[in-house]
Enzyme design. Structure first.
Site, PDB file in Angstrom:
ATOM      1  N   LYS A 158       0.850  -1.176   0.000  1.00  0.00           N
ATOM      2  CA  LYS A 158       0.000   0.000   0.000  1.00  0.00           C
ATOM      3  C   LYS A 158       0.894   1.237   0.000  1.00  0.00           C
ATOM      4  O   LYS A 158       2.056   1.082   0.370  1.00  0.00           O
ATOM      5  CB  LYS A 158      -0.942  -0.009   1.196  1.00  0.00           C
ATOM      6  CG  LYS A 158      -0.258   0.215   2.537  1.00  0.00           C
ATOM      7  CD  LYS A 158      -1.251   0.490   3.610  1.00  0.00           C
ATOM      8  CE  LYS A 158      -1.556   1.942   3.763  1.00  0.00           C
ATOM      9  NZ  LYS A 158      -0.565   2.690   4.573  1.00  0.00           N
ATOM     10  N   HIS A 188      -1.120  -4.890   5.756  1.00  0.00           N
ATOM     11  CA  HIS A 188      -0.465  -5.701   6.786  1.00  0.00           C
ATOM     12  C   HIS A 188      -1.330  -5.904   8.029  1.00  0.00           C
ATOM     13  O   HIS A 188      -1.098  -6.807   8.816  1.00  0.00           O
ATOM     14  CB  HIS A 188       0.917  -5.142   7.144  1.00  0.00           C
ATOM     15  CG  HIS A 188       0.897  -3.943   8.040  1.00  0.00           C
ATOM     16  ND1 HIS A 188       0.652  -2.680   7.576  1.00  0.00           N
ATOM     17  CD2 HIS A 188       1.088  -3.815   9.383  1.00  0.00           C
ATOM     18  CE1 HIS A 188       0.691  -1.832   8.582  1.00  0.00           C
ATOM     19  NE2 HIS A 188       0.961  -2.485   9.698  1.00  0.00           N
ATOM     20  N   LYS A 192      -2.091  -9.423  11.107  1.00  0.00           N
ATOM     21  CA  LYS A 192      -1.870  -9.353  12.562  1.00  0.00           C
ATOM     22  C   LYS A 192      -2.602 -10.507  13.253  1.00  0.00           C
ATOM     23  O   LYS A 192      -3.730 -10.842  12.893  1.00  0.00           O
ATOM     24  CB  LYS A 192      -2.347  -8.002  13.113  1.00  0.00           C
ATOM     25  CG  LYS A 192      -1.413  -6.866  12.690  1.00  0.00           C
ATOM     26  CD  LYS A 192      -1.802  -5.565  13.314  1.00  0.00           C
ATOM     27  CE  LYS A 192      -1.011  -4.399  12.739  1.00  0.00           C
ATOM     28  NZ  LYS A 192       0.302  -4.209  13.302  1.00  0.00           N
ATOM     29  N   GLU A 226      -1.980   6.365  17.506  1.00  0.00           N
ATOM     30  CA  GLU A 226      -0.520   6.196  17.456  1.00  0.00           C
ATOM     31  C   GLU A 226       0.161   7.367  18.149  1.00  0.00           C
ATOM     32  O   GLU A 226      -0.235   8.528  17.947  1.00  0.00           O
ATOM     33  CB  GLU A 226      -0.050   6.150  16.004  1.00  0.00           C
ATOM     34  CG  GLU A 226      -0.527   4.944  15.242  1.00  0.00           C
ATOM     35  CD  GLU A 226       0.096   4.900  13.849  1.00  0.00           C
ATOM     36  OE1 GLU A 226       1.035   4.129  13.649  1.00  0.00           O
ATOM     37  OE2 GLU A 226      -0.355   5.659  12.973  1.00  0.00           O
ATOM     38  N   ASP A 245      -4.054   7.077   4.345  1.00  0.00           N
ATOM     39  CA  ASP A 245      -2.961   6.252   4.878  1.00  0.00           C
ATOM     40  C   ASP A 245      -3.475   5.136   5.796  1.00  0.00           C
ATOM     41  O   ASP A 245      -2.888   4.059   5.847  1.00  0.00           O
ATOM     42  CB  ASP A 245      -2.007   7.177   5.657  1.00  0.00           C
ATOM     43  CG  ASP A 245      -0.797   6.444   6.191  1.00  0.00           C
ATOM     44  OD1 ASP A 245      -0.144   5.738   5.407  1.00  0.00           O
ATOM     45  OD2 ASP A 245      -0.503   6.571   7.398  1.00  0.00           O
ATOM     46  N   HIS A 250      -6.516  -0.008   6.397  1.00  0.00           N
ATOM     47  CA  HIS A 250      -6.528  -0.781   7.639  1.00  0.00           C
ATOM     48  C   HIS A 250      -7.879  -0.734   8.365  1.00  0.00           C
ATOM     49  O   HIS A 250      -8.435  -1.761   8.738  1.00  0.00           O
ATOM     50  CB  HIS A 250      -5.443  -0.278   8.603  1.00  0.00           C
ATOM     51  CG  HIS A 250      -4.079  -0.216   7.996  1.00  0.00           C
ATOM     52  ND1 HIS A 250      -3.623  -1.147   7.097  1.00  0.00           N
ATOM     53  CD2 HIS A 250      -3.043   0.657   8.166  1.00  0.00           C
ATOM     54  CE1 HIS A 250      -2.375  -0.842   6.747  1.00  0.00           C
ATOM     55  NE2 HIS A 250      -2.008   0.248   7.370  1.00  0.00           N
ATOM     56  N   LYS A 350      -2.225  10.502  14.499  1.00  0.00           N
ATOM     57  CA  LYS A 350      -0.797  10.509  14.835  1.00  0.00           C
ATOM     58  C   LYS A 350      -0.582  11.417  16.041  1.00  0.00           C
ATOM     59  O   LYS A 350      -1.361  12.354  16.267  1.00  0.00           O
ATOM     60  CB  LYS A 350       0.022  11.079  13.664  1.00  0.00           C
ATOM     61  CG  LYS A 350      -0.210  10.375  12.345  1.00  0.00           C
ATOM     62  CD  LYS A 350       0.602   9.118  12.264  1.00  0.00           C
ATOM     63  CE  LYS A 350       0.378   8.406  10.939  1.00  0.00           C
ATOM     64  NZ  LYS A 350       0.690   6.990  10.994  1.00  0.00           N
TER      65      LYS A 350
HETATM   66  C1  BG6 Z   1       1.088   2.027   7.821  1.00  0.00           C
HETATM   67  C2  BG6 Z   1       0.906   3.519   7.748  1.00  0.00           C
HETATM   68  O1  BG6 Z   1       0.350   1.392   6.816  1.00  0.00           O
HETATM   69  O2  BG6 Z   1       0.648   1.553   9.089  1.00  0.00           O
HETATM   70  C3  BG6 Z   1       1.638   4.196   8.894  1.00  0.00           C
HETATM   71  O3  BG6 Z   1       1.412   3.981   6.510  1.00  0.00           O
HETATM   72  C4  BG6 Z   1       1.217   3.616  10.213  1.00  0.00           C
HETATM   73  O4  BG6 Z   1       1.394   5.606   8.873  1.00  0.00           O
HETATM   74  C5  BG6 Z   1       1.342   2.111  10.194  1.00  0.00           C
HETATM   75  O5  BG6 Z   1       2.040   4.173  11.232  1.00  0.00           O
HETATM   76  C6  BG6 Z   1       0.758   1.500  11.436  1.00  0.00           C
HETATM   77  O6  BG6 Z   1       1.048   0.143  11.452  1.00  0.00           O
HETATM   78  P1  BG6 Z   1       1.224  -0.643  12.815  1.00  0.00           P
HETATM   79  O7  BG6 Z   1       1.406  -2.055  12.411  1.00  0.00           O
HETATM   80  O8  BG6 Z   1       2.412  -0.041  13.495  1.00  0.00           O
HETATM   81  O9  BG6 Z   1      -0.042  -0.374  13.572  1.00  0.00           O
END
Ligand code: BG6
Length: 507
Positions: A158, A188, A192, A226, A245, A250, A350
């Protein structure tokens, strides 16, 4: 992933475009190394790092070793183990923009076919910026690199497009060269551990399904907060924002897993059919509805332990007048029989005060309350809390009598806590996804229609936000829970965000 994950047996050639990039170093090589250590990799496999750098095999392996030392969940490499793994790695200089530099890859592929006396699986991994996905596919085709639909796959990361139109264009380019069953679009989050368990939890337990609908569920929250900012990704992020993003991929995928109908079987297309149905059923907002169902935010600077944390507009490679959102909270409805009228709230941002990805299903109040005590008040509603990270747990919150002479009630948890489970050292998302790609299992990968349906859903919001700038930006301080308006969004429906402290989920 298939019902039972299997050790890969078929010889495999892994060609990583972007072989010296960040993703390769942080995720791909550590994942392949761990799969190798745990005995999942086939006996015959080769990893070919392809990039523009001028490296020989030895320099390349040395670079990768330090990445694995730093990023593998298993800690530093051991000499003998690394040596064995590294014997499967080679480097090939390839300029993605220069088609002729792809030619040697065909020689390498032929060499291993002969050496192994078997037709191997070939995985082309696009670990590069998205604008190069199409070019790589074209160059594979122009150079007639192996593209057998039975044995060849392409993995793309992505972001898949930056809007509906560009996603469609990219799908068209890839689908001119590969079949859909060869294309592995990574999200991704789907790899998980806890996310995969949601399916098991929903579809392997008789007691869940009767409750999983509008008759019993009051509302659903999906929250991915985050603490990190945008780091050195200003160039990318300032043209993306969290809607593109995080939410388009996600968070919408998480909604799909929560809201999907039970699949008939655990087959890649069947599971993805049911997921795409959710996206199609989700209410697409008209521009006049958007202010009422969404909140966006952008962080300002703050002091954390006496140290200044930069505001978003001061970050490197960010426009000082940027209109890009670093926070979003949205309310959606899934317009079908199961979910009619049940709000789904999504929140991500963020530089928030806590890193936590969790899904909360709040059930309705009991229809008639007979236990009301001065001490403990009215019994709380049942809640199912699925913590994806950093805590990994699934807890059912029920009401129970506090032992004693009075009829006082309190919340108790029925808890599956991964940290207490021997298998807590579970594979990282990339290990799961790469093994699935090696084994040719697309269940946890995004299909073209899923990606496009997700873009269709958020396009009205993206367009509206681009046309109407965030006039109050920056509107939340770093190290907070985001803009006040995000609370207001959910409070007007009588709810509040579950910002729950660490392991103590009681309020
Ligand atoms: C990514 C985003 O796909 O996922 C990032 O581009 C984000 O901005 C990240 O921080 C979060 O992934 P995880 O696995 O750390 O929750």
């Amino acid at each position: 992933m298939a019902n039972t994950s299997s050790v890969a047996t078929k010889s495999t050639i892994f060609i990583i475009f972007g072989g010296t990039g960040d993703l390769t170093k942080r995720k791909i090589i550590p994942a392949l190394y761990n799969l190798f250590l745990d005995g999942w990799m086939p006996e015959n496999f080769k990893i070919i790092g392809a990039s523009l750098d001028n490296l020989n095999d030895e320099n390349y392996k040395t670079k990768l070793k330090s990445s694995v030392d730093e990023f593998s969940r298993k800690g530093k490499t051991k000499k003998e183990e690394w040596k064995k793994f590294a014997s499967h790695i080679t480097f090939q200089e390839v300029d993605i923009n220069n088609s002729s530099t792809f030619k040697p890859l065909s020689v390498i592929i032929e060499r291993y076919k002969k050496e192994w006396e078997e037709k191997p699986s070939i995985i082309y991994y696009c670990a590069v910026a998205p604008q190069f996905f199409g070019t790589i596919a074209e160059n594979i085709s122009q150079n007639k690199l192996d593209n057998d639909p039975e044995t060849t796959r392409i993995i793309v990361e992505k972001p898949f497009g930056r809007d509906l139109e560009s996603a469609k264009k990219l799908n068209n380019t890839l689908l001119r060269i590969f079949n859909e069953n060869q294309i592995y679009r990574i999200d991704h989050y789907l790899g998980k551990e806890v996310v995969q368990n949601i399916m098991a939890f929903r579809f392997a337990n008789e007691i869940i399904e009767p409750l999983w609908n509008r008759n019993h569920v009051e509302h659903v929250q999906i929250s991915v907060t985050e603490q990190i900012g945008i780091g050195d990704r200003g160039k990318y992020f300032d043209h993306a924002g969290v809607l593109r993003d995080m939410i388009q991929n996600h968070l919408l995928q998480l909604i799909c897993i929560i809201a999907m109908e039970p699949p008939i079987c655990f087959d890649a297309d069947e599971v993805r059919n049911k997921k795409v149905d959710v996206l199609k059923a989700m209410h697409k907002s008209m521009s006049e509805e958007i202010d009422a169902m969404s909140v966006r935010g952008q962080y300002s600077s703050c002091l954390i332990k006496g140290k200044e944390v930069l505001g978003y507009r001061e970050e490197e490679n960010v426009d000082p007048e940027s209109n890009t959102e670093t926070f979003a909270a949205l309310k959606f409805y899934v317009d079908n029989w199961r979910w009619q009228g049940v709000p789904f709230y999504l929140r991500t941002g963020k530089r928030l005060i806590k890193t936590a990805s969790m899904i909360t299903i709040q059930f309705k109040e009991v229809p008639h309350k007979i236990f009301i005590s001065e001490k403990s008040g009215t019994p709380k509603q049942n809640r199912l809390v699925i913590s994806i990270q950093p805590d990994m747990a699934i807890r059912f919150q029920l009401q129970s009598k506090i032992p004693g002479l009075e009829m006082d009630l309190d919340t108790v948890d029925i808890l599956f806590d991964y940290s207490e489970n021997k298998k807590a050292d579970s594979p990282k998302a990339y290990e799961t996804l790469l093994l699935d790609a090696i084994n040719g299992d697309q269940t946890l990968f995004m299909r073209a229609d899923q990606v496009e349906a997700a873009w269709k859903l958020i396009m009205p919001i993206l367009d509206y936000w681009e046309k109407n700038i965030g006039s109050d930006f920056p509107n939340y301080s770093a190290n907070s829970w985001g803009p006040d308006k995000a609370e207001a969004l959910i409070e007007k429906d009588g709810f509040h965000w579950f910002n729950l402290p660490d392991k103590n989920l009681k309020e």
